[in-house]
Design a protein around this motif. Structure first.
Motif, PDB file in Angstrom:
ATOM      1  N   GLY A 167       0.848  -1.153   0.084  1.00 24.44           N
ATOM      2  CA  GLY A 167      -0.043   0.060   0.003  1.00 24.44           C
ATOM      3  C   GLY A 167       0.846   1.437  -0.040  1.00 24.44           C
ATOM      4  N   PHE A 168       1.949   1.377  -0.575  1.00 21.95           N
ATOM      5  CA  PHE A 168       2.894   2.424  -0.519  1.00 21.95           C
ATOM      6  C   PHE A 168       2.601   3.484  -1.758  1.00 21.95           C
ATOM      7  CE2 PHE A 168       5.441  -0.065   2.404  1.00 21.95           C
ATOM      8  CZ  PHE A 168       6.232   0.823   3.172  1.00 21.95           C
ATOM      9  N   ILE A 169       2.045   3.036  -2.827  1.00 18.14           N
ATOM     10  CA  ILE A 169       2.090   3.625  -4.081  1.00 18.14           C
ATOM     11  C   ILE A 169       0.813   4.660  -4.187  1.00 18.14           C
ATOM     12  CG2 ILE A 169       2.097   3.653  -6.503  1.00 18.14           C
ATOM     13  CD1 ILE A 169       3.418   0.770  -6.236  1.00 18.14           C
ATOM     14  N   HIS A 170       1.208   5.759  -4.401  1.00 11.48           N
ATOM     15  CA  HIS A 170       0.190   6.886  -4.711  1.00 11.48           C
ATOM     16  C   HIS A 170       0.342   7.327  -6.016  1.00 11.48           C
ATOM     17  CE1 HIS A 170      -2.874  10.181  -4.287  1.00 11.48           C
ATOM     18  NE2 HIS A 170      -1.882  10.853  -4.672  1.00 11.48           N
ATOM     19  N   GLN A 171       1.369   7.836  -6.700  1.00 12.75           N
ATOM     20  CA  GLN A 171       1.675   8.184  -7.970  1.00 12.75           C
ATOM     21  C   GLN A 171       2.966   7.584  -8.442  1.00 12.75           C
ATOM     22  OE1 GLN A 171       0.400  12.339  -7.167  1.00 12.75           O
ATOM     23  NE2 GLN A 171      -0.677  12.569  -9.041  1.00 12.75           N
ATOM     24  N   CYS A 172       3.321   7.543  -9.821  1.00 10.68           N
ATOM     25  CA  CYS A 172       4.525   7.203 -10.407  1.00 10.68           C
ATOM     26  C   CYS A 172       4.453   7.599 -11.650  1.00 10.68           C
ATOM     27  CB  CYS A 172       4.427   5.657 -10.471  1.00 10.68           C
ATOM     28  SG  CYS A 172       6.312   5.179 -11.235  1.00 10.68           S
ATOM     29  N   SER A 173       5.471   8.139 -12.079  1.00 10.72           N
ATOM     30  CA  SER A 173       5.592   8.975 -13.486  1.00 10.72           C
ATOM     31  C   SER A 173       5.634   7.989 -14.563  1.00 10.72           C
ATOM     32  CB  SER A 173       6.889  10.017 -13.437  1.00 10.72           C
ATOM     33  OG  SER A 173       7.958   9.090 -13.215  1.00 10.72           O
ATOM     34  N   ASP A 174       6.222   6.914 -14.323  1.00 14.59           N
ATOM     35  CA  ASP A 174       6.370   5.709 -15.323  1.00 14.59           C
ATOM     36  C   ASP A 174       6.626   4.432 -14.877  1.00 14.59           C
ATOM     37  OD1 ASP A 174       7.154   4.150 -17.486  1.00 14.59           O
ATOM     38  OD2 ASP A 174       8.792   5.637 -17.956  1.00 14.59           O
ATOM     39  N   PHE A 175       5.432   3.901 -14.622  1.00 14.19           N
ATOM     40  CA  PHE A 175       5.704   2.443 -14.003  1.00 14.19           C
ATOM     41  C   PHE A 175       6.367   1.531 -15.011  1.00 14.19           C
ATOM     42  CE2 PHE A 175       1.819   3.415 -11.626  1.00 14.19           C
ATOM     43  CZ  PHE A 175       2.265   3.096 -10.145  1.00 14.19           C
ATOM     44  N   CYS A 218      21.667   8.879 -10.100  1.00 13.89           N
ATOM     45  CA  CYS A 218      20.300   8.506  -9.668  1.00 13.89           C
ATOM     46  C   CYS A 218      19.224   8.688 -10.583  1.00 13.89           C
ATOM     47  CB  CYS A 218      20.185   9.585  -8.338  1.00 13.89           C
ATOM     48  SG  CYS A 218      18.605   9.365  -7.790  1.00 13.89           S
ATOM     49  N   HIS A 219      18.104   7.919 -10.358  1.00 11.74           N
ATOM     50  CA  HIS A 219      16.918   7.508 -11.416  1.00 11.74           C
ATOM     51  C   HIS A 219      15.763   8.316 -10.771  1.00 11.74           C
ATOM     52  CE1 HIS A 219      19.936   4.315 -12.286  1.00 11.74           C
ATOM     53  NE2 HIS A 219      19.991   4.755 -13.487  1.00 11.74           N
ATOM     54  N   LEU A 220      15.744   8.143  -9.397  1.00 11.99           N
ATOM     55  CA  LEU A 220      14.166   8.141  -8.757  1.00 11.99           C
ATOM     56  C   LEU A 220      14.294   9.003  -7.684  1.00 11.99           C
ATOM     57  CD1 LEU A 220      11.336   6.951  -8.348  1.00 11.99           C
ATOM     58  CD2 LEU A 220      12.472   5.078  -7.170  1.00 11.99           C
ATOM     59  N   GLN A 221      13.595   9.922  -7.600  1.00 10.68           N
ATOM     60  CA  GLN A 221      12.889  10.368  -6.173  1.00 10.68           C
ATOM     61  C   GLN A 221      11.765  10.081  -5.804  1.00 10.68           C
ATOM     62  OE1 GLN A 221      12.299  15.097  -4.458  1.00 10.68           O
ATOM     63  NE2 GLN A 221      13.069  15.023  -6.697  1.00 10.68           N
ATOM     64  N   MET A 222      11.753   9.859  -4.488  1.00 10.91           N
ATOM     65  CA  MET A 222      10.369   9.316  -3.639  1.00 10.91           C
ATOM     66  C   MET A 222      10.009  10.483  -2.778  1.00 10.91           C
ATOM     67  SD  MET A 222      11.046   5.266  -3.830  1.00 10.91           S
ATOM     68  CE  MET A 222      12.464   5.220  -2.635  1.00 10.91           C
ATOM     69  N   GLY A 223       8.769  10.313  -2.357  1.00 11.69           N
ATOM     70  CA  GLY A 223       8.377  11.238  -1.312  1.00 11.69           C
ATOM     71  C   GLY A 223       6.960  11.227  -1.015  1.00 11.69           C
ATOM     72  N   ILE A 257       8.745  16.874  -7.102  1.00 14.40           N
ATOM     73  CA  ILE A 257       9.400  15.954  -7.735  1.00 14.40           C
ATOM     74  C   ILE A 257       9.275  15.859  -9.493  1.00 14.40           C
ATOM     75  CG2 ILE A 257       9.877  13.227  -7.996  1.00 14.40           C
ATOM     76  CD1 ILE A 257       8.809  13.279  -5.034  1.00 14.40           C
ATOM     77  N   ILE A 258       8.150  16.191  -9.767  1.00 18.38           N
ATOM     78  CA  ILE A 258       7.773  16.333 -11.280  1.00 18.38           C
ATOM     79  C   ILE A 258       8.659  17.263 -11.967  1.00 18.38           C
ATOM     80  CG2 ILE A 258       6.327  16.788 -13.100  1.00 18.38           C
ATOM     81  CD1 ILE A 258       6.052  13.879 -12.127  1.00 18.38           C
ATOM     82  N   MET A 259       8.822  18.424 -11.155  1.00 19.17           N
ATOM     83  CA  MET A 259       9.668  19.427 -11.708  1.00 19.17           C
ATOM     84  C   MET A 259      11.142  19.157 -12.004  1.00 19.17           C
ATOM     85  SD  MET A 259       8.438  22.618 -12.158  1.00 19.17           S
ATOM     86  CE  MET A 259       7.024  23.916 -11.550  1.00 19.17           C
ATOM     87  N   GLY A 260      11.762  18.319 -10.996  1.00 14.31           N
ATOM     88  CA  GLY A 260      13.054  17.432 -11.116  1.00 14.31           C
ATOM     89  C   GLY A 260      13.046  16.863 -12.273  1.00 14.31           C
ATOM     90  N   GLN A 293      16.949   9.563 -18.088  1.00 14.31           N
ATOM     91  CA  GLN A 293      15.415   9.459 -17.804  1.00 14.31           C
ATOM     92  C   GLN A 293      15.472   9.498 -16.527  1.00 14.31           C
ATOM     93  OE1 GLN A 293      12.591   6.867 -19.482  1.00 14.31           O
ATOM     94  NE2 GLN A 293      11.027   7.675 -18.261  1.00 14.31           N
ATOM     95  N   LEU A 294      14.535  10.417 -15.784  1.00 14.88           N
ATOM     96  CA  LEU A 294      14.520  10.438 -14.337  1.00 14.88           C
ATOM     97  C   LEU A 294      12.949   9.906 -13.973  1.00 14.88           C
ATOM     98  CD1 LEU A 294      16.151  13.708 -13.189  1.00 14.88           C
ATOM     99  CD2 LEU A 294      17.028  11.364 -13.354  1.00 14.88           C
ATOM    100  N   PHE A 295      12.577   9.691 -12.798  1.00 14.20           N
ATOM    101  CA  PHE A 295      11.554   8.967 -12.307  1.00 14.20           C
ATOM    102  C   PHE A 295      10.913   9.517 -11.152  1.00 14.20           C
ATOM    103  CE2 PHE A 295      13.707   5.846 -14.819  1.00 14.20           C
ATOM    104  CZ  PHE A 295      12.727   5.213 -15.800  1.00 14.20           C
ATOM    105  N   ALA A 296       9.605   9.626 -10.811  1.00 13.98           N
ATOM    106  CA  ALA A 296       8.981  10.053  -9.640  1.00 13.98           C
ATOM    107  C   ALA A 296       7.851   9.091  -9.105  1.00 13.98           C
ATOM    108  CB  ALA A 296       8.184  11.314  -9.899  1.00 13.98           C
TER     109      ALA A 296
END
Length: 417
Positions: free
Chosen positions: A16-24, A193-198, A206-209, A220-223
């Protein structure tokens, strides 16, 4: 439920950790190879992190357990600016000395859930002051600032919601999302680094980054963000009569931490077992099936496992035993939280309302009065009926303390010093 290739995303989804992801799809492929590097940033606004930070620490824990490399980024630089997310007022500007002291106090907690070292999946710790404090203002505007749209910045929740409430936002706060986005790009260049989480409130930043990385030529970076932490009754999680649920033992004792989880609402037990313990899902499902009064046993498991992860198994077992002796035997357990007061205050007569406020069991004299009328406060297990009662040396137990209780589960010892 989507089936992922990577253990990381499968674990996050199941728990139950996932809320949003930029590119699963892209993140899943990278994490499945064990080649992903991810970070979470932690500003140094207080001497301890709190339970909301604990959730993102667990994200990094499961990321590492799946063979990928976590980074804990200390916000020595961004703390000087102040994150406006969820705030109606500008955060207090802290001195460099305060930030450094907070940073030193915070650092140790990460090793409770992460493994640091030089190995491929070992965690590393960095500080954004290392690059943010060295930026030249004109170069920053020209090389980084030109990639930001003010129109888009104004649409971000951290800014938009503040302005909609007609609360002023300072120029320094407006720049926070630029600093955070730049951190992501800098970490991509320095560490790969590829991914920022929060938390979900950080999604816009994060999407700005991610977007800044694309514009500045990184890989490619991910959120990825977690849901907002709320209880089943809809309350924001992490507050008690004593204030925030801190992670440092000197600010929120292991016993208080254990009690916090023991007092979980019935409907939240399974959810919190998934998020805040490392118990296997098969065991959590067995606990989830418990009903009626048996749910209290699941709450004790939650309290003990969450406390053991943060404070160690011995501290968790001691907290559980203290609770058992206090509640089941009515014993005075010496390991209850203790607040020292000057002996002179007790000799002069310590007002009972003031005593409960000093103990952190209530927030104010007014709340103490209300609880007395409701029969909720006790001194040495005797109900308080007179709000003008004064505590003195005559109230000391043979152990030299005074036991204050709020309800059946919250107890603090007052000890003259």
């Amino acid at each position: 439920m989507t089936a992922f290739k990577s253990d990381f995303l499968n674990t996050l989804q199941e728990r139950g950790f996932i809320h949003q992801c930029s590119d699963f799809e892209g993140l899943d492929a990278l994490a499945d190879k064990g080649e992903a590097i991810a970070y979470v940033g932690y500003d140094c606004t207080a001497p301890s992190l709190h339970i909301g930070n604990y959730l993102t620490m667990m994200l990094l824990h499961w990321f590492q357990q799946s063979g990928n490399k976590p980074i804990t980024l200390m916000g020595g630089g961004t703390t000087m600016v102040g994150d406006p997310s969820g705030k109606d007022e500008t955060r207090a500007i802290r001195t460099i000395a305060e930030i450094e002291a907070n940073k030193a106090s915070i650092r140790g907690v990460f090793a409770k859930v992460l493994r640091y070292g030089d190995g491929k999946s070992d965690a590393i710790m960095l500080d954004n002051a290392e690059w943010l404090t060295k930026l030249n203002w004109i170069e920053m505007l020209r090389d980084v600032g030109r990639h930001f749209s003010v129109n888009r910045m104004l649409s971000m929740d951290s800014v938009r919601l503040r302005l909609e409430r007609e609360q002023e936002m300072s120029f320094i706060e407006f720049n926070y999302m630029i600093c955070q986005a730049y951190d992501f790009v800098e970490l991509a260049k320095r560490t790969g680094c590829h991914l920022q989480m929060g938390g979900s409130d950080q999604w816009g930043n994060i999407i700005m980054g991610v977007d800044l990385g694309r514009r500045m030529g990184t890989h490619q970076l991910f959120a990825l963000t977690t849901p907002l932490l709320t209880t089943a009754s809809g309350a924001k999680m992490g507050k008690t009569a004593q204030g925030a649920v801190w992670l440092n033992a000197d600010q929120f004792s292991p016993y208080d931490f254990w009690q916090y989880w023991r007092n979980t609402e019935d409907a939240d037990v399974a959810k919190f077992l998934k998020l805040f313990t490392t118990l296997p899902m098969s065991e959590i499902k067995k606990l989830e099936a418990l009903g009626g009064s048996e749910i209290n046993e699941a709450k004790k498991v939650l309290a003990t496992e969450a406390t053991a992860l943060l404070h160690g198994r011995d501290a968790a077992n001691e907290a559980a035993e203290t609770a058992r002796r206090t509640f089941e035997e009515g014993a005075l357990a010496e390991s209850l939280p203790t607040v020292e007061i000057p002996r002179g205050e007790l000799e002069a007569g310590l007002g009972v309302l003031n005593a409960f406020v000093k103990a952190g069991l209530v927030a104010s004299n007014g709340e103490a009065r209300r609880q007395i009328k409701a029969g909720g406060l006790r001194v040495n297990d005797d109900a308080v009926t007179d709000e003008k009662m004064a505590l003195s040396a005559a109230n000391l137990t043979p152990e030299g303390v005074i036991k204050l209780s709020f309800g059946k589960k919250k107890h603090v010892l007052i000890k003259p010093a």
